[in-house]
Design a protein around this motif. Sequence first.
Motif, PDB file in Angstrom:
ATOM      1  N   TYR A  55     -53.060  -3.381  20.658  1.00  0.00           N
ATOM      2  CA  TYR A  55     -52.475  -2.130  21.168  1.00  0.00           C
ATOM      3  C   TYR A  55     -53.343  -0.940  20.765  1.00  0.00           C
ATOM      4  CZ  TYR A  55     -47.979  -3.714  22.970  1.00  0.00           C
ATOM      5  OH  TYR A  55     -47.005  -4.286  23.716  1.00  0.00           O
ATOM      6  N   TYR A  56     -53.803  -0.953  19.519  1.00  0.00           N
ATOM      7  CA  TYR A  56     -54.617   0.169  19.039  1.00  0.00           C
ATOM      8  C   TYR A  56     -55.886   0.288  19.875  1.00  0.00           C
ATOM      9  CZ  TYR A  56     -57.247   3.152  15.918  1.00  0.00           C
ATOM     10  OH  TYR A  56     -57.978   4.193  15.412  1.00  0.00           O
ATOM     11  N   VAL A  57     -56.550  -0.871  20.100  1.00  0.00           N
ATOM     12  CA  VAL A  57     -57.798  -0.856  20.865  1.00  0.00           C
ATOM     13  C   VAL A  57     -57.538  -0.348  22.284  1.00  0.00           C
ATOM     14  CG1 VAL A  57     -59.594  -2.310  21.870  1.00  0.00           C
ATOM     15  CG2 VAL A  57     -58.899  -2.645  19.502  1.00  0.00           C
ATOM     16  N   ILE A  58     -56.449  -0.835  22.911  1.00  0.00           N
ATOM     17  CA  ILE A  58     -56.154  -0.388  24.278  1.00  0.00           C
ATOM     18  C   ILE A  58     -55.924   1.124  24.298  1.00  0.00           C
ATOM     19  CG2 ILE A  58     -54.550  -0.554  26.201  1.00  0.00           C
ATOM     20  CD1 ILE A  58     -53.939  -3.358  25.417  1.00  0.00           C
ATOM     21  N   ALA A  59     -55.097   1.593  23.344  1.00  0.00           N
ATOM     22  CA  ALA A  59     -54.767   3.024  23.333  1.00  0.00           C
ATOM     23  C   ALA A  59     -56.027   3.858  23.158  1.00  0.00           C
ATOM     24  CB  ALA A  59     -53.759   3.316  22.227  1.00  0.00           C
ATOM     25  N   LYS A  60     -56.900   3.430  22.227  1.00  0.00           N
ATOM     26  CA  LYS A  60     -58.125   4.196  21.989  1.00  0.00           C
ATOM     27  C   LYS A  60     -59.033   4.154  23.203  1.00  0.00           C
ATOM     28  CE  LYS A  60     -57.056   5.971  18.893  1.00  0.00           C
ATOM     29  NZ  LYS A  60     -56.858   7.368  18.802  1.00  0.00           N
ATOM     30  N   ALA A  61     -59.138   2.958  23.832  1.00  0.00           N
ATOM     31  CA  ALA A  61     -60.008   2.819  25.004  1.00  0.00           C
ATOM     32  C   ALA A  61     -59.540   3.747  26.117  1.00  0.00           C
ATOM     33  CB  ALA A  61     -60.014   1.367  25.488  1.00  0.00           C
ATOM     34  N   VAL A  62     -58.205   3.788  26.320  1.00  0.00           N
ATOM     35  CA  VAL A  62     -57.677   4.653  27.373  1.00  0.00           C
ATOM     36  C   VAL A  62     -57.977   6.118  27.059  1.00  0.00           C
ATOM     37  CG1 VAL A  62     -55.531   5.526  28.362  1.00  0.00           C
ATOM     38  CG2 VAL A  62     -55.917   3.081  28.198  1.00  0.00           C
ATOM     39  N   THR A  63     -57.774   6.510  25.797  1.00  0.00           N
ATOM     40  CA  THR A  63     -58.042   7.897  25.417  1.00  0.00           C
ATOM     41  C   THR A  63     -59.500   8.255  25.668  1.00  0.00           C
ATOM     42  OG1 THR A  63     -56.452   7.522  23.657  1.00  0.00           O
ATOM     43  CG2 THR A  63     -57.652   9.587  23.598  1.00  0.00           C
ATOM     44  N   LEU A  64     -60.416   7.364  25.231  1.00  0.00           N
ATOM     45  CA  LEU A  64     -61.839   7.649  25.402  1.00  0.00           C
ATOM     46  C   LEU A  64     -62.217   7.700  26.880  1.00  0.00           C
ATOM     47  CD1 LEU A  64     -63.575   5.592  22.584  1.00  0.00           C
ATOM     48  CD2 LEU A  64     -63.293   8.060  22.776  1.00  0.00           C
ATOM     49  N   ALA A  65     -61.678   6.741  27.661  1.00  0.00           N
ATOM     50  CA  ALA A  65     -61.984   6.722  29.088  1.00  0.00           C
ATOM     51  C   ALA A  65     -61.515   8.010  29.748  1.00  0.00           C
ATOM     52  CB  ALA A  65     -61.322   5.516  29.750  1.00  0.00           C
ATOM     53  N   ALA A  66     -60.302   8.451  29.342  1.00  0.00           N
ATOM     54  CA  ALA A  66     -59.767   9.680  29.937  1.00  0.00           C
ATOM     55  C   ALA A  66     -60.641  10.875  29.561  1.00  0.00           C
ATOM     56  CB  ALA A  66     -58.337   9.904  29.461  1.00  0.00           C
ATOM     57  N   ARG A  67     -61.129  10.872  28.314  1.00  0.00           N
ATOM     58  CA  ARG A  67     -61.968  11.988  27.888  1.00  0.00           C
ATOM     59  C   ARG A  67     -63.268  12.016  28.691  1.00  0.00           C
ATOM     60  NH1 ARG A  67     -62.113  12.285  21.585  1.00  0.00           N
ATOM     61  NH2 ARG A  67     -59.866  12.313  21.848  1.00  0.00           N
ATOM     62  N   ALA A  68     -63.852  10.803  28.896  1.00  0.00           N
ATOM     63  CA  ALA A  68     -65.089  10.721  29.671  1.00  0.00           C
ATOM     64  C   ALA A  68     -64.841  11.182  31.112  1.00  0.00           C
ATOM     65  CB  ALA A  68     -65.608   9.281  29.667  1.00  0.00           C
ATOM     66  N   PHE A  69     -63.700  10.739  31.659  1.00  0.00           N
ATOM     67  CA  PHE A  69     -63.345  11.116  33.023  1.00  0.00           C
ATOM     68  C   PHE A  69     -63.189  12.629  33.138  1.00  0.00           C
ATOM     69  CE2 PHE A  69     -60.053  11.884  36.253  1.00  0.00           C
ATOM     70  CZ  PHE A  69     -60.644  11.283  37.340  1.00  0.00           C
ATOM     71  N   ALA A  70     -62.488  13.227  32.157  1.00  0.00           N
ATOM     72  CA  ALA A  70     -62.269  14.674  32.192  1.00  0.00           C
ATOM     73  C   ALA A  70     -63.600  15.409  32.091  1.00  0.00           C
ATOM     74  CB  ALA A  70     -61.353  15.090  31.050  1.00  0.00           C
ATOM     75  N   TRP A  71     -64.495  14.880  31.272  1.00  0.00           N
ATOM     76  CA  TRP A  71     -65.802  15.535  31.095  1.00  0.00           C
ATOM     77  C   TRP A  71     -66.570  15.513  32.403  1.00  0.00           C
ATOM     78  CZ3 TRP A  71     -71.059  14.065  30.956  1.00  0.00           C
ATOM     79  CH2 TRP A  71     -71.894  14.999  30.351  1.00  0.00           C
ATOM     80  N   ARG A  72     -66.439  14.373  33.122  1.00  0.00           N
ATOM     81  CA  ARG A  72     -67.148  14.181  34.376  1.00  0.00           C
ATOM     82  C   ARG A  72     -66.543  15.072  35.469  1.00  0.00           C
ATOM     83  NH1 ARG A  72     -70.001  13.359  37.759  1.00  0.00           N
ATOM     84  NH2 ARG A  72     -70.678  11.562  38.961  1.00  0.00           N
ATOM     85  N   MET A  73     -65.196  15.155  35.495  1.00  0.00           N
ATOM     86  CA  MET A  73     -64.521  15.803  36.607  1.00  0.00           C
ATOM     87  C   MET A  73     -64.353  17.307  36.414  1.00  0.00           C
ATOM     88  SD  MET A  73     -63.668  13.718  39.003  1.00  0.00           S
ATOM     89  CE  MET A  73     -62.267  14.428  39.847  1.00  0.00           C
ATOM     90  N   PHE A  74     -64.016  17.704  35.198  1.00  0.00           N
ATOM     91  CA  PHE A  74     -63.527  19.071  35.008  1.00  0.00           C
ATOM     92  C   PHE A  74     -64.553  19.982  34.354  1.00  0.00           C
ATOM     93  CE2 PHE A  74     -59.306  16.739  34.602  1.00  0.00           C
ATOM     94  CZ  PHE A  74     -59.142  16.744  35.970  1.00  0.00           C
ATOM     95  N   ARG A  75     -65.835  19.597  34.422  1.00  0.00           N
ATOM     96  CA  ARG A  75     -66.848  20.454  33.846  1.00  0.00           C
ATOM     97  C   ARG A  75     -67.076  21.634  34.784  1.00  0.00           C
ATOM     98  NH1 ARG A  75     -72.288  17.671  32.840  1.00  0.00           N
ATOM     99  NH2 ARG A  75     -71.351  16.537  34.576  1.00  0.00           N
ATOM    100  N   TYR A  76     -67.234  22.800  34.217  1.00  0.00           N
ATOM    101  CA  TYR A  76     -67.526  23.943  35.078  1.00  0.00           C
ATOM    102  C   TYR A  76     -69.020  24.015  35.360  1.00  0.00           C
ATOM    103  CZ  TYR A  76     -62.866  25.719  34.579  1.00  0.00           C
ATOM    104  OH  TYR A  76     -61.523  25.876  34.639  1.00  0.00           O
TER     105      TYR A  76
END
Lengths: 221, 217
Positions: free
Chosen positions: A200-221
């Motif tokens: 569970y810990y690994v999944i939760a961390k993986a999702v958090t990191l993936a979301a952060r990478a996605f946000a960096w890719r999508m929401f950069r000005y």
Amino acid sequence: MFNYTFHWNQALRSLPQMLDGALVTLQIAILSMAIGLAIAIALTLFRLSGNRILGGFATTWVEIARNTPALFQIYMAHFGLGNFGIHLSPYTALLVGIAFNNAGYLAENFRGALKAIPDTQARAGRSLGMTSLQAFRYIVMPQMLRIAFLPATNQMVWAILMTSLGVTVGMNTDLAGVTQELNARSFRTFEFFALAAVIYYVIAKAVTLAARAFAWRMFRY
Amino acid sequence: MFNTALTWNDLVFLAQGAGMTLMVTAVSVAAGTVLGIVFGLIRVQCGPYWSAPLTFALDVFRSVPLLIQLVLGNALQSIMKLGWPPFTTSCVVLSLYTAAYCTEIVRGGIGAVPPTTRRAARSLGMTWWQDMRYIVAPLATRVSLPSWIGLTLGVMKDSALVLWLGLIELLRASQILVTRLQEPLFILLICGAIYFIISFPIARLGGYLEKRWSPND
């Protein structure tokens, strides 16, 4: 202090089974999040519509989802709906319960995000000849989703953790359910659940990191 | 649905369950808040490098489902032959769970106090403790109280999971009644209404305080 021999091998040998369970967990979480997101956007539109019945419906949904335990909502889907002759399988009940919960919390996030968007923007869109739905779709919603992205990520992690509640309504294919079944067969409670906790810990961390990478890719000005 | 076999005694049984829910919540939130303040101070004072182990440990409590934590806690106490009753185990696990979230709130609250204000306090000759007590504490409380109320309600709702350890709290009590009376919808509605009545006014109070106390108004 420990008069107990740990049998980690036994737990590690059933790791493939548990990883299969983890996939089901992830599947439920993603599905419930997608459904929840769709309903949350609908609820947000209802609240914005100014229609008292629709607005009241949305507010009731949000308040019930936020003020009762997630486990209660799953019980309601599993046992409560039986009164109407609707008998959901544990999988569906879990999905319905979590989606209901997600929709409520996400709608509240969206409301907070909407406050941060000046309504002059929607009005500017309207005066350019957009319909109110177009103004929402092309001007307000992209910004709303961007602001609400981080809270939504948290909600996704919550959804993953909430799937573990399925075991209380007899779910036996997700990670918690598989672990509980293995535990019932061997009584190596600590070993199996510790392994589940790591997954569970690994999944939760993986999702958090993936979301952060996605946000960096999508929401950069 | 309205021809119910529910008797007065069953309602008392539900009320006792609600009392258990409130008791578990009160103990865990009290202990968790104290721990959270201590951990939060340690994290702020020691800096990210030295408090990394603590940060990781607390992060585990926030990334593993509470149900798994409760099962693990219960297994651990029986492995260590502590002989705790389910109530103690539940409270210990829930306290640590609360502490993990409370640490973040405390850290956020302390971080929201402008460093210049604290330096001004120190240059007026206040000790570290006086700075914390008279400058940081009031300002940080103002920032973090709304989220602390949110956390308390979250723990109240999550405390439903202690039914897995066999503690008869509100949801378990209603489940027992459902098994006996076979009226799931009606009894679960009562149970949900009780949760709602406990949670909703406090959530509203939190929302009001958040609006009333937000520093930039």
